[in-house]
Design a protein around this motif. Structure first.
Motif, PDB file in Angstrom:
ATOM      1  N   LYS A 151       1.229  -1.624  -0.228  1.00 53.32           N
ATOM      2  CA  LYS A 151       0.197   0.398  -0.001  1.00 53.32           C
ATOM      3  C   LYS A 151       1.078   1.091   0.050  1.00 53.32           C
ATOM      4  O   LYS A 151       0.500   2.536  -0.466  1.00 53.32           O
ATOM      5  CB  LYS A 151      -1.065   0.006   1.106  1.00 53.32           C
ATOM      6  CG  LYS A 151      -1.603  -1.219   1.319  1.00 53.32           C
ATOM      7  CD  LYS A 151      -3.215  -0.826   0.300  1.00 53.32           C
ATOM      8  CE  LYS A 151      -4.187  -2.575   0.107  1.00 53.32           C
ATOM      9  NZ  LYS A 151      -3.130  -3.772   0.322  1.00 53.32           N
ATOM     10  N   THR A 165       1.551   5.332  -5.188  1.00 53.62           N
ATOM     11  CA  THR A 165       1.307   6.555  -5.060  1.00 53.62           C
ATOM     12  C   THR A 165       2.576   6.729  -6.161  1.00 53.62           C
ATOM     13  O   THR A 165       2.599   7.019  -6.937  1.00 53.62           O
ATOM     14  CB  THR A 165       1.549   7.398  -4.037  1.00 53.62           C
ATOM     15  OG1 THR A 165       0.444   7.086  -2.961  1.00 53.62           O
ATOM     16  CG2 THR A 165       1.260   9.250  -4.100  1.00 53.62           C
ATOM     17  N   PHE A 179      -7.041   4.546  -6.011  1.00 57.74           N
ATOM     18  CA  PHE A 179      -7.546   4.586  -4.956  1.00 57.74           C
ATOM     19  C   PHE A 179      -8.130   4.672  -3.441  1.00 57.74           C
ATOM     20  O   PHE A 179      -8.711   4.719  -2.806  1.00 57.74           O
ATOM     21  CB  PHE A 179      -7.435   6.216  -4.695  1.00 57.74           C
ATOM     22  CG  PHE A 179      -5.715   7.018  -4.723  1.00 57.74           C
ATOM     23  CD1 PHE A 179      -4.626   6.354  -5.356  1.00 57.74           C
ATOM     24  CD2 PHE A 179      -4.771   7.396  -3.622  1.00 57.74           C
ATOM     25  CE1 PHE A 179      -3.452   6.632  -5.144  1.00 57.74           C
ATOM     26  CE2 PHE A 179      -3.594   8.217  -4.021  1.00 57.74           C
ATOM     27  CZ  PHE A 179      -2.699   7.520  -4.407  1.00 57.74           C
ATOM     28  N   HIS A 180      -9.758   4.993  -4.835  1.00 54.13           N
ATOM     29  CA  HIS A 180     -11.222   4.838  -4.535  1.00 54.13           C
ATOM     30  C   HIS A 180     -11.099   3.489  -3.905  1.00 54.13           C
ATOM     31  O   HIS A 180     -11.337   3.308  -2.949  1.00 54.13           O
ATOM     32  CB  HIS A 180     -11.843   5.468  -5.451  1.00 54.13           C
ATOM     33  CG  HIS A 180     -13.289   5.898  -4.702  1.00 54.13           C
ATOM     34  ND1 HIS A 180     -14.595   4.640  -6.140  1.00 54.13           N
ATOM     35  CD2 HIS A 180     -13.734   5.552  -3.662  1.00 54.13           C
ATOM     36  CE1 HIS A 180     -15.890   5.654  -4.515  1.00 54.13           C
ATOM     37  NE2 HIS A 180     -15.131   5.557  -3.348  1.00 54.13           N
ATOM     38  N   ARG A 195      -8.334   5.791   0.651  1.00 54.11           N
ATOM     39  CA  ARG A 195      -8.370   6.906  -0.102  1.00 54.11           C
ATOM     40  C   ARG A 195      -8.573   7.873  -0.987  1.00 54.11           C
ATOM     41  O   ARG A 195      -9.902   7.342  -2.198  1.00 54.11           O
ATOM     42  CB  ARG A 195      -6.596   7.031  -0.568  1.00 54.11           C
ATOM     43  CG  ARG A 195      -5.988   6.021   0.156  1.00 54.11           C
ATOM     44  CD  ARG A 195      -4.772   5.934  -0.136  1.00 54.11           C
ATOM     45  NE  ARG A 195      -3.452   6.908  -0.547  1.00 54.11           N
ATOM     46  CZ  ARG A 195      -2.652   6.997  -0.682  1.00 54.11           C
ATOM     47  NH1 ARG A 195      -1.708   5.234  -1.431  1.00 54.11           N
ATOM     48  NH2 ARG A 195      -2.038   7.723  -1.006  1.00 54.11           N
ATOM     49  N   HIS A 196      -9.309   9.238  -1.169  1.00 56.58           N
ATOM     50  CA  HIS A 196     -10.180   9.329  -1.487  1.00 56.58           C
ATOM     51  C   HIS A 196      -9.588   9.764  -3.647  1.00 56.58           C
ATOM     52  O   HIS A 196      -8.161   9.437  -3.850  1.00 56.58           O
ATOM     53  CB  HIS A 196      -9.067  11.496  -1.851  1.00 56.58           C
ATOM     54  CG  HIS A 196     -10.414  12.432  -2.117  1.00 56.58           C
ATOM     55  ND1 HIS A 196     -10.540  13.337  -3.140  1.00 56.58           N
ATOM     56  CD2 HIS A 196     -11.147  13.288  -1.450  1.00 56.58           C
ATOM     57  CE1 HIS A 196     -11.874  13.391  -3.368  1.00 56.58           C
ATOM     58  NE2 HIS A 196     -12.429  14.123  -1.967  1.00 56.58           N
ATOM     59  N   GLU A 213       0.694  12.344  -0.949  1.00 50.87           N
ATOM     60  CA  GLU A 213       0.840  12.113   0.252  1.00 50.87           C
ATOM     61  C   GLU A 213       0.617  13.737   1.859  1.00 50.87           C
ATOM     62  O   GLU A 213       0.627  13.824   2.489  1.00 50.87           O
ATOM     63  CB  GLU A 213       1.713  10.951   0.838  1.00 50.87           C
ATOM     64  CG  GLU A 213       0.772   9.278  -0.582  1.00 50.87           C
ATOM     65  CD  GLU A 213       1.972   8.695  -0.040  1.00 50.87           C
ATOM     66  OE1 GLU A 213       3.079   8.556   1.324  1.00 50.87           O
ATOM     67  OE2 GLU A 213       2.083   7.663  -0.925  1.00 50.87           O
ATOM     68  N   GLU A 222      -3.476  15.433  -0.576  1.00 53.92           N
ATOM     69  CA  GLU A 222      -4.059  14.509   0.067  1.00 53.92           C
ATOM     70  C   GLU A 222      -5.015  14.654   1.595  1.00 53.92           C
ATOM     71  O   GLU A 222      -6.273  14.737   1.785  1.00 53.92           O
ATOM     72  CB  GLU A 222      -3.967  12.704   0.168  1.00 53.92           C
ATOM     73  CG  GLU A 222      -4.400  11.729   0.268  1.00 53.92           C
ATOM     74  CD  GLU A 222      -4.651  10.020   0.542  1.00 53.92           C
ATOM     75  OE1 GLU A 222      -4.945   9.428  -0.068  1.00 53.92           O
ATOM     76  OE2 GLU A 222      -2.859  10.613  -0.070  1.00 53.92           O
ATOM     77  N   THR A 266     -11.422  12.704   3.769  1.00 53.09           N
ATOM     78  CA  THR A 266     -11.945  11.819   2.919  1.00 53.09           C
ATOM     79  C   THR A 266     -13.523  12.168   1.693  1.00 53.09           C
ATOM     80  O   THR A 266     -13.866  12.877   2.033  1.00 53.09           O
ATOM     81  CB  THR A 266     -13.043  11.337   4.755  1.00 53.09           C
ATOM     82  OG1 THR A 266     -11.973  11.469   5.169  1.00 53.09           O
ATOM     83  CG2 THR A 266     -13.836  10.295   4.438  1.00 53.09           C
TER      84      THR A 266
END
Length: 511
Positions: A122, A126, A155-156, A160-161, A232, A236, A241
């Motif tokens: 994870k 990015t 990401f979804h 993550r956004h 990050e 982000e 959220t």
């Protein structure tokens, strides 16, 4: 509150202001229509004032064309349809989306994302997306169509956004112009223009396409590291959220049938790549240039969109047949049709964006701006690092108004390459500085050909997202990339380390 927190808060408030102002603008389609109208009016004003520039190659005086004259109005009237149809991203996007529709509808995209999420660390997601964005330039500009929505989807899926993944992919694809791990199709084009410009001073100089290779690799590493940090630590956290209505992909282990389909889809992709390689690698390859035997201007690259289509269509078809999601030709057409349903807004947006871009081009405002800007920088007599930084900033500014990199370099190279050479700098220095400036503002300028598509993709996650959302989200990348890149090229200047495989940063002889 600490000073660093205060600074971060101030910066976030600034970005929030940019987003609010940008999103209060009219709908992007309306905005492009208004900008096209503004270009018509500005062309009339500039022509009346006699705004001109001397072309650095031909010596011809370039005048601003008044689009409000009878000739100008006739040109507008007869070219509206042509502007729309000839807009470069339109055909590529629509053709690729047909192939993507089969991969998406068959479930191949979904299972690929699930496999990536299940198998990849994870903390490296990015960086992996940014690396993929840099490499995507090997397939022309397909990264804008494929990788950016895929980054958001990944990401979804991991909670993550999605817009953070969107931003990471966008920064990788756009910064890939000035940084790469391999030589792409644009390198020979720029090197050819640099050679022509260098021959003004020294007819014996030949600029190698790998003149910036070492610098590009170092820049690519920088883009991955800095791009990951910005995504990050700045983008982000500011996004927070995701609270939109679009549900994330459910991550379940792959079934045996899905694994089998994925394996055979992979073999299908390899087979297509093998056929494509067979068509261009041999000297008598079918898709090489039939007259010169070369690759750069070959039918293969002129029709690269067909290769991209096949790379998505064939594996998607194979996967669908094996897993049962495609049972007959009707299913194939259904998936293709479904992928095109969401493109209606993009097509409308492109219609007005195309008018703006071609009105601007026809008026000569962009060319006159570029030439006069170059002449101004030359006239103020900068040298050394200030010269390089000034040229980077000028290139970044001009990129806000002219979308085509090769068109800009064709105008700027004949001015700046000889100027750099006369100051004892290799032509590769000017080319590297140009590529920095042209990369950093790609992500914030509506003049970038795919900007309309980027806005359309973002609205999948929230229909309120607009130009302000994209610019405010990507502005940190522009600012930080610009600062770090200036530091890197300054270090290169001070050490004299070779930019690539075409000699040192200085010209030691011949000037």
């Amino acid at each position: 509150m600490s000073t660093s927190v205060q600074k971060a808060s101030l910066f976030n408030r600034f970005l929030d202001s940019v987003e609010r102002v940008g999103n209060k603008l009219p709908h992007p389609a309306t905005l492009f229509a208004l900008m096209a109208l503004l270009i018509v009016l500005l062309s009339a004003v500039a022509a009346t004032l006699g705004l001109t520039a001397e072309h650095p190659v031909t010596g011809e005086i370039v005048k601003v064309k008044n689009l409000l004259t009878s000739d100008g109005i006739r040109w507008i009237w007869t070219n509206v349809e042509k502007n729309f149809v000839d807009f470069p991203p339109l055909g590529l996007v629509l053709v690729v989306m047909v192939g993507i529709g089969v991969s998406e509808g068959s479930g191949l995209f979904t299972v690929l994302v699930r496999q990536l999420v299940l198998g990849a660390p994870k903390r490296l997601i990015t960086a992996a997306i940014i690396v993929a964005g840099i490499f995507s330039h090997l397939a022309s500009e397909a990264g804008y169509v494929i990788l950016i929505p895929l980054g958001a989807m990944i990401f979804h899926a991991i909670g993550r956004h999605p817009m953070a993944g969107f931003a990471a992919a966008f920064c990788g694809v756009s910064a890939g112009f000035g940084s790469n791990f391999l030589i792409g199709s644009v390198d020979p084009i720029l090197a050819g223009l640099s050679t022509s410009a260098a021959n003004i001073i020294d007819p014996s100089i030949m600029v190698n396409p790998m003149v910036n290779y070492f610098f590009m690799v170092a820049s690519a590493i920088m883009v991955v590291v800095v791009g990951t940090f910005v995504t990050e630590k700045i983008v982000e956290p500011r996004l927070g959220t995701y609270t939109g209505e679009l549900q994330p992909l459910e991550i379940e282990k792959l079934s045996e049938r899905e694994k089998k389909g994925l394996r055979w889809a992979g073999w299908g992709a390899l087979a297509i790549c093998g056929l494509l390689a067979w068509s261009i690698i041999p000297e008598d390859g079918l898709l090489r240039d039939p007259e010169t035997g070369g690759i750069l201007h070959s039918p293969f690259f002129k029709g690269i969109v067909v290769a991209i289509f096949l790379i998505f269509f064939v594996p998607g078809l194979i996967y669908g047949i094996i897993t049962g999601s495609i049972k007959n030709d009707k299913d194939v057409v259904k998936h293709m049709t479904h992928s095109m349903k969401g493109m209606g807004g993009y097509i409308v947006l492109v219609f007005f964006a195309a008018q703006f871009v071609y009105f601007f081009k026809e008026s000569n405002l962009g060319i006159v701006l570029a030439i006069n800007g170059a002449a101004w920088l030359k006239s103020i007599g900068l040298t050394g690092i200030p010269l390089i930084i000034g040229f980077v900033l000028l290139s970044a500014f001009i990129n806000l108004f002219m979308g085509s990199a090769s068109a800009k370099w064709a105008i700027m190279a004949p001015v700046f390459v000889p100027m750099f050479m006369l100051l004892n700098y290799h032509p590769g220095v000017a080319q590297a500085a140009f590529r920095i400036g042209d990369s950093v503002t790609n992500v914030i300028t509506p003049m970038m050909s795919y900007f309309a598509l980027i806005v359309t993709f973002s609205q999948k996650y929230d229909e309120r997202y607009g130009i302000g959302t994209i610019i405010s989200m990507m502005l940190p990348f522009t600012i930080i990339f610009l600062l770090v890149w200036i530091v890197i090229i300054s270090i290169w200047y001070l050490t004299g380390f070779p930019l690539g495989l075409d000699g040192p940063i200085y010209l030691k002889a011949g000037i």
